[in-house]
Design an enzyme around this catalytic site. Structure first.
Site, PDB file in Angstrom:
ATOM      1  N   ARG A 154      91.819  10.064  42.149  1.00  0.00           N
ATOM      2  CA  ARG A 154      90.665  10.343  43.005  1.00  0.00           C
ATOM      3  C   ARG A 154      90.151   9.023  43.565  1.00  0.00           C
ATOM      4  O   ARG A 154      89.805   8.122  42.800  1.00  0.00           O
ATOM      5  CB  ARG A 154      89.571  11.048  42.197  1.00  0.00           C
ATOM      6  CG  ARG A 154      88.298  11.186  42.974  1.00  0.00           C
ATOM      7  CD  ARG A 154      87.182  11.893  42.198  1.00  0.00           C
ATOM      8  NE  ARG A 154      86.008  11.877  43.031  1.00  0.00           N
ATOM      9  CZ  ARG A 154      84.818  11.376  42.687  1.00  0.00           C
ATOM     10  NH1 ARG A 154      84.614  10.896  41.476  1.00  0.00           N
ATOM     11  NH2 ARG A 154      83.821  11.372  43.540  1.00  0.00           N
ATOM     12  N   HIS A 200      81.372   8.103  49.378  1.00  0.00           N
ATOM     13  CA  HIS A 200      80.956   7.576  48.072  1.00  0.00           C
ATOM     14  C   HIS A 200      79.994   6.407  48.349  1.00  0.00           C
ATOM     15  O   HIS A 200      80.293   5.256  48.062  1.00  0.00           O
ATOM     16  CB  HIS A 200      82.182   7.144  47.261  1.00  0.00           C
ATOM     17  CG  HIS A 200      81.947   7.067  45.778  1.00  0.00           C
ATOM     18  ND1 HIS A 200      82.711   7.732  44.854  1.00  0.00           N
ATOM     19  CD2 HIS A 200      81.009   6.391  45.051  1.00  0.00           C
ATOM     20  CE1 HIS A 200      82.269   7.467  43.627  1.00  0.00           C
ATOM     21  NE2 HIS A 200      81.245   6.656  43.727  1.00  0.00           N
ATOM     22  N   GLU A 213      78.076  12.491  44.151  1.00  0.00           N
ATOM     23  CA  GLU A 213      76.748  12.331  43.566  1.00  0.00           C
ATOM     24  C   GLU A 213      75.657  12.144  44.612  1.00  0.00           C
ATOM     25  O   GLU A 213      75.012  11.085  44.679  1.00  0.00           O
ATOM     26  CB  GLU A 213      76.730  11.139  42.591  1.00  0.00           C
ATOM     27  CG  GLU A 213      77.677  11.304  41.415  1.00  0.00           C
ATOM     28  CD  GLU A 213      77.416  10.308  40.288  1.00  0.00           C
ATOM     29  OE1 GLU A 213      76.675   9.332  40.510  1.00  0.00           O
ATOM     30  OE2 GLU A 213      77.937  10.505  39.191  1.00  0.00           O
ATOM     31  N   ASN A 271      80.461  15.099  37.663  1.00  0.00           N
ATOM     32  CA  ASN A 271      80.475  13.778  37.024  1.00  0.00           C
ATOM     33  C   ASN A 271      79.455  13.797  35.897  1.00  0.00           C
ATOM     34  O   ASN A 271      78.304  14.196  36.121  1.00  0.00           O
ATOM     35  CB  ASN A 271      80.040  12.672  37.998  1.00  0.00           C
ATOM     36  CG  ASN A 271      81.056  12.410  39.093  1.00  0.00           C
ATOM     37  OD1 ASN A 271      82.125  12.999  39.118  1.00  0.00           O
ATOM     38  ND2 ASN A 271      80.706  11.512  40.008  1.00  0.00           N
ATOM     39  N   TYR A 301      78.257  11.659  32.022  1.00  0.00           N
ATOM     40  CA  TYR A 301      78.535  10.526  31.127  1.00  0.00           C
ATOM     41  C   TYR A 301      77.839  10.615  29.782  1.00  0.00           C
ATOM     42  O   TYR A 301      78.362  10.159  28.786  1.00  0.00           O
ATOM     43  CB  TYR A 301      78.104   9.218  31.813  1.00  0.00           C
ATOM     44  CG  TYR A 301      79.014   8.799  32.946  1.00  0.00           C
ATOM     45  CD1 TYR A 301      78.878   9.340  34.224  1.00  0.00           C
ATOM     46  CD2 TYR A 301      80.021   7.869  32.732  1.00  0.00           C
ATOM     47  CE1 TYR A 301      79.721   8.973  35.258  1.00  0.00           C
ATOM     48  CE2 TYR A 301      80.877   7.487  33.775  1.00  0.00           C
ATOM     49  CZ  TYR A 301      80.719   8.042  35.026  1.00  0.00           C
ATOM     50  OH  TYR A 301      81.564   7.680  36.040  1.00  0.00           O
ATOM     51  N   GLU A 345      84.545  12.688  37.153  1.00  0.00           N
ATOM     52  CA  GLU A 345      84.259  11.376  36.553  1.00  0.00           C
ATOM     53  C   GLU A 345      83.738  11.532  35.142  1.00  0.00           C
ATOM     54  O   GLU A 345      82.901  12.408  34.882  1.00  0.00           O
ATOM     55  CB  GLU A 345      83.153  10.624  37.317  1.00  0.00           C
ATOM     56  CG  GLU A 345      83.618   9.817  38.471  1.00  0.00           C
ATOM     57  CD  GLU A 345      82.470   9.046  39.116  1.00  0.00           C
ATOM     58  OE1 GLU A 345      81.588   8.534  38.406  1.00  0.00           O
ATOM     59  OE2 GLU A 345      82.475   8.989  40.362  1.00  0.00           O
ATOM     60  N   TRP A 394      86.582   7.652  34.674  1.00  0.00           N
ATOM     61  CA  TRP A 394      85.979   6.534  35.380  1.00  0.00           C
ATOM     62  C   TRP A 394      86.105   5.331  34.460  1.00  0.00           C
ATOM     63  O   TRP A 394      85.437   5.317  33.437  1.00  0.00           O
ATOM     64  CB  TRP A 394      84.499   6.792  35.732  1.00  0.00           C
ATOM     65  CG  TRP A 394      84.006   5.692  36.615  1.00  0.00           C
ATOM     66  CD1 TRP A 394      83.424   4.509  36.222  1.00  0.00           C
ATOM     67  CD2 TRP A 394      84.130   5.621  38.040  1.00  0.00           C
ATOM     68  NE1 TRP A 394      83.183   3.728  37.307  1.00  0.00           N
ATOM     69  CE2 TRP A 394      83.606   4.370  38.432  1.00  0.00           C
ATOM     70  CE3 TRP A 394      84.655   6.468  39.015  1.00  0.00           C
ATOM     71  CZ2 TRP A 394      83.582   3.960  39.774  1.00  0.00           C
ATOM     72  CZ3 TRP A 394      84.619   6.058  40.336  1.00  0.00           C
ATOM     73  CH2 TRP A 394      84.077   4.828  40.699  1.00  0.00           C
ATOM     74  N   GLU A 406      80.281  -2.632  39.866  1.00  0.00           N
ATOM     75  CA  GLU A 406      79.407  -1.514  39.508  1.00  0.00           C
ATOM     76  C   GLU A 406      78.096  -1.612  40.307  1.00  0.00           C
ATOM     77  O   GLU A 406      77.013  -1.788  39.765  1.00  0.00           O
ATOM     78  CB  GLU A 406      79.191  -1.500  37.988  1.00  0.00           C
ATOM     79  CG  GLU A 406      78.219  -0.479  37.446  1.00  0.00           C
ATOM     80  CD  GLU A 406      78.607   0.990  37.632  1.00  0.00           C
ATOM     81  OE1 GLU A 406      79.718   1.284  38.070  1.00  0.00           O
ATOM     82  OE2 GLU A 406      77.748   1.840  37.336  1.00  0.00           O
TER      83      GLU A 406
HETATM   84  C1  NOJ Z   1      79.055   7.411  39.040  1.00  0.00           C
HETATM   85  C2  NOJ Z   1      79.482   6.850  40.357  1.00  0.00           C
HETATM   86  O1  NOJ Z   1      80.089   7.839  41.133  1.00  0.00           O
HETATM   87  C3  NOJ Z   1      80.381   5.637  40.236  1.00  0.00           C
HETATM   88  O2  NOJ Z   1      80.475   5.030  41.476  1.00  0.00           O
HETATM   89  C4  NOJ Z   1      79.818   4.703  39.167  1.00  0.00           C
HETATM   90  O3  NOJ Z   1      80.499   3.491  39.130  1.00  0.00           O
HETATM   91  C5  NOJ Z   1      79.899   5.414  37.833  1.00  0.00           C
HETATM   92  N1  NOJ Z   1      79.062   6.594  37.891  1.00  0.00           N
HETATM   93  C6  NOJ Z   1      79.459   4.573  36.638  1.00  0.00           C
HETATM   94  O4  NOJ Z   1      78.122   4.259  36.742  1.00  0.00           O
END
Ligand code: NOJ
Length: 504
Positions: free
Chosen positions: A98, A144, A191, A332, A334, A402, A454, A461
């Site tokens: 991706r 993005h 996002e 996405n 985390y 992600e 990811w 970042e």
């Molecule tokens: C979401 C984002 O889509 C990506 O660009 C980012 O680096 C990661 N989270 C980690 O923070």
């Protein structure tokens, strides 16, 4: 450019002891897995071969905006080394990749009447062809976060839905025409909520607007994030309509939007107000986009109740267009937070549902082991809860687009020691999260069809610069060729999928 020495020895027992054997073959045979990246974070070549300036080029070149004062001018030089990167990814065993297209590489000034840059088209054609030649399926994100700076200057970018939407549609059309014969998996926006909250509420991401005058010269955190998100939803829906009418009949691809969302769980799970607060937090974060697209064609009632007219209204036509405008749920995620209700009324700058997000709950339990990123802690349980919550609310197949983590201690000089490359924290993260995902499929009946880590290599970042290393490949930023060193997690992720995916 890659380290030729053997990557750290694979310790099968580590991966497999944590991986539950009853989950073997839990994922469908055609499950897509691989790595996710974004153009602005990896490509470099920011002004090469006709590329125009993006808002992230502008922010990166503005003193004081990026944590380590770095720019993404070179990033990992993925523009130059795409062939080597595809080869490395192939060696990692992926089925899919991706990545995003840089709008200002394709249309440097961005607008519907602005010229297309043939070199930009050529670069992405080369990348797509290289992937396909190596048996890797492309998943392509149109947006993005890197809108062309010219559109920001002309009319304020996404604050101006009427002017912005035709420009986005023309850009999308150029991409579908150029790449749609080979790209069958499209993502319109990545996002949208983080783009608007970080860029227009906190003001720390591009384009850098907020009510905080110490940080930003312009902006209004109480209204602009909602306006911008509305533009994203509506332009996404028009884009999908265009794809479905003009391209899908011949190209036969699919198209979706990718939403961010962490899990919110009550701080005190016996307190009805915290239970309600956690649900409200999920609605502010996720249902803000999810409900209009998958459920009602409108924003959640909890948001309308708190925000009133600060939350835009869909016209009847927009509402009809937005509802059903994503073939799948692009997800996405985390981490997980404990959520506590607030006793005071919501402030105008509140975007989370008038709650506090905490690291420990009422019993003093932690939300998980720390990573090298302040907001991110490992919590596989939360992922499983969230997958169920999304599935039960929307009943749309989920594509995880992600998930991943940083790990402490990776900021060392090259060459990194074997100990650094043996990234135990990240390995445990993937073990936990992939078990949770497979459990959600096998035991809870959630329909999940992809998982993208990811990320492929450490990268830029955003406002954190190079201080967050999310990759399964360690990058030596000091070397001219941004030398790549595989971390052990790359091997473990492959083993996990070999175990979890059912054979045809
Ligand atoms: C979401 C984002 O889509 C990506 O660009 C980012 O680096 C990661 N989270 C980690 O923070």
């Amino acid at each position: 450019m890659y380290v030729k020495s053997t990557p750290p020895a694979t310790n099968h027992s580590l991966a497999m002891s944590i991986l539950e054997s009853h989950l073997k073959g839990a994922l469908r045979p055609d499950f897509s897995w691989g790595y996710a990246t974004a153009a602005a974070q990896i490509e470099g070549a920011w002004n090469v071969d006709g590329k125009g300036e993006s808002i992230w080029d502008r922010l990166g070149h503005t003193p004081g905006k990026i944590k380590d004062s770095s720019t993404a001018d070179d990033a990992t030089r993925a523009y130059d080394f795409y062939k080597e990167d595809v080869a490395l990814m192939k060696s990692y065993g992926v089925r899919a990749y991706r990545f995003s297209l840089a709008w200002s590489r394709i249309i440097p000034l961005g607008g519907k009447d602005d010229p297309v840059n043939p070199k930009g088209i050529e670069f992405y054609n080369n990348l797509i062809n290289e992937l396909i030649a190596n048996g890797i399926v492309p998943f392509v994100t149109l947006f993005h976060w890197d809108i062309p700076q010219a559109l920001e200057d002309r009319y304020g970018g996404m604050l101006n839905k009427e002017k912005y939407t035709p420009d986005f549609l023309r850009y999308a059309r150029v991409c579908f025409e150029a790449f749609g014969d080979r790209v069958k998996n499209w993502i319109t926006y990545n996002e949208p909520g983080v783009y608007s909250l970080a860029g227009y509420a906190a003001g720390v991401h591009a384009p850098g607007r907020s009510s905080n005058r110490e940080l930003n010269e312009e902006g209004d955190s109480s209204t602009e994030p909602f306006i911008v998100s509305h533009t994203e939803l509506v332009s996404h829906a028009y884009c999908v309509k265009m794809y479905r009418e003009d391209f899908k009949p011949t190209q036969k691809g699919t198209i979706m939007i990718t939403l961010h969302g962490n899990y919110s769980t009550p701080w005190d799970d016996t307190d009805p107000l915290d239970i309600e607060a956690a649900q409200r937090a999920r609605e502010f974060e996720i249902a803000w986009f999810g409900d209009p697209v998958y459920k009602t064609g409108d924003y959640p009632a909890s948001m309308r109740a708190q925000l009133g007219d600060r939350l835009p209204r869909f016209t009847e036509e927009e509402s009809k267009l937005v509802l059903g405008s994503s073939d799948f749920y692009g997800m996405n995620s985390y981490t997980t937070f404990f959520v506590k209700h607030k006793k005071t009324p919501p402030e105008p700058k509140d975007h989370v549902g008038n709650v506090e997000k905490l690291d420990t709950n009422s019993k003093g339990e932690s939300r998980g082991p720390e990573s090298d990123t302040y907001w991110l802690r490992t919590n596989p349980w939360g992922l499983r809860q969230l997958l169920n919550w999304i599935w039960n609310r929307y009943k749309v197949p989920i594509f995880m687009t992600e998930n991943g983590t940083t790990a402490k201690g990776e900021h060392v000089d090259a060459p990194p020691s074997e100990d650094i490359l043996n990234d135990k924290h990240r390995i445990e993260f993937f073990n936990g999260y992939l078990n949770a995902l497979a459990g959600a499929v096998k035991e809870d009946g959630v329909d999940i069809r992809s998982y993208f880590v990811w990320t492929f290599t450490d990268n830029w970042e955003w406002a954190a610069g190079y201080t967050d290393r999310f990759g399964v490949t360690w990058i030596d930023y000091n070397s001219p060729e941004k030398k790549r060193y595989p971390k052990k997690s790359a091997t473990v992720v492959r083993e996990l999928f070999e175990h979890l995916i059912a054979k045809e």
